[in-house]
Write a protein that holds these residues in place. Sequence first.
Motif, mmCIF file in Angstrom:
data_model
loop_
_atom_site.group_PDB
_atom_site.id
_atom_site.type_symbol
_atom_site.label_atom_id
_atom_site.label_comp_id
_atom_site.label_asym_id
_atom_site.label_seq_id
_atom_site.Cartn_x
_atom_site.Cartn_y
_atom_site.Cartn_z
ATOM 1 N N ASN A 67 0.853 -1.193 0.000
ATOM 2 C CA ASN A 67 0.000 0.000 0.000
ATOM 3 C C ASN A 67 0.884 1.237 0.000
ATOM 4 O OD1 ASN A 67 -2.474 -1.464 0.219
ATOM 5 N ND2 ASN A 67 -2.024 -1.795 2.384
ATOM 6 N N LYS A 68 0.454 2.273 -0.715
ATOM 7 C CA LYS A 68 1.210 3.512 -0.787
ATOM 8 C C LYS A 68 0.357 4.661 -0.265
ATOM 9 C CE LYS A 68 4.019 2.052 -4.752
ATOM 10 N NZ LYS A 68 4.448 2.373 -6.140
ATOM 11 N N TYR A 69 0.975 5.502 0.552
ATOM 12 C CA TYR A 69 0.278 6.642 1.133
ATOM 13 C C TYR A 69 1.090 7.906 0.839
ATOM 14 C CZ TYR A 69 -1.758 2.848 3.912
ATOM 15 O OH TYR A 69 -2.367 1.686 4.321
ATOM 16 N N ASP A 70 0.428 8.926 0.283
ATOM 17 C CA ASP A 70 1.065 10.219 0.081
ATOM 18 C C ASP A 70 0.804 11.066 1.320
ATOM 19 O OD1 ASP A 70 0.097 10.135 -3.375
ATOM 20 O OD2 ASP A 70 2.050 9.693 -2.509
ATOM 21 N N VAL A 71 1.859 11.506 1.959
ATOM 22 C CA VAL A 71 1.744 12.175 3.257
ATOM 23 C C VAL A 71 2.515 13.486 3.220
ATOM 24 C CG1 VAL A 71 2.251 12.002 5.725
ATOM 25 C CG2 VAL A 71 1.552 9.967 4.458
ATOM 26 N N LYS A 72 1.900 14.551 3.756
ATOM 27 C CA LYS A 72 2.618 15.795 4.003
ATOM 28 C C LYS A 72 2.915 15.851 5.495
ATOM 29 C CE LYS A 72 0.996 18.700 0.175
ATOM 30 N NZ LYS A 72 0.320 19.963 -0.200
#
Length: 302
Positions: A88-93
């Motif tokens: 799973n890939k998560y884009d996080v700031k």
Amino acid sequence: PAGPGGPGQLPAGRALPVRSPPGAEEPGMEAEAQELPLGCGGEGGSPAAGRSPEGEGRRDPPQASVSNGGDAESGKELVELKVIWNKNKYDVKFCLDSTGAELKQKIHSLTGLPPAMQKVMFKGLLPEEKTLREIKVTNGAKIMVVGSTINDVLAVNTPKEAAQQEVKAEENKKEPLCRQKQHRKVLDKGKPDDVMPSVKGVQERLPTVPLSGMYNKSGGKVRLTFKLEQDQLWIGTKERTEKLPMGSIKNVVSEPIEGHEDYHMMAFQLGPTEASYYWVYWVPTQYVDAIKDTVLGKWQYF
């Protein structure tokens, strides 16, 4: 007294209407809106209490601003990360001045993995006490996360703990490893000329290059490459390279080499018995803890 309409005078019983100067209406209404919760549900509240559509409309923006953290984040430098866990890939700031421990809490909110169960990697195992800025995390950086559910960990961890206890018990019964005949024949060759430098009394993260210049049990040269993005340990010799999933390594043992305590001999347990140990000699001492943490994960010790 002057009659009606006289300068500065009004008929008795009439109050002078107070008009706000131009532009003062909005601040006055905002003040009333801020006091609205105190008057909600009570009798005789402020006039703003009766203007639910307008009053609430004027009250919502400041509430939304606070709840979204706009003021709290102003002035903070954010970095964009790609967190990868279990395909799973998560884009996080995330705030660049937050620590590795705080990033683990964020990963917990994304994946449900408790921080103690996470093995987070960025150019080696992510240090919890340092900030992302200190370890030079940049925009677009990939953060690899390895971890399993509680049930999976219990199923895997129990045999590992039993194996560790058996190894410690055996070590207590035996003489130091470096004095045993099977190891002396390798150690007596002396320190390799191209072995990596060691730093005694210091713990360092794994270098970005393979650990090289060491011997294996047969006296041949061996190098260790930690493929964190694949969660694999590559053991390379002149003849071939073994690609081992880190989850398949049941234990890691090490011991300083007598007379050369700034280097260790280390074994990776690949099977259920001591016969499955893969021995590596002349491992720089500053990397020993990082190797154990990377292969076994810090959660192994909780």
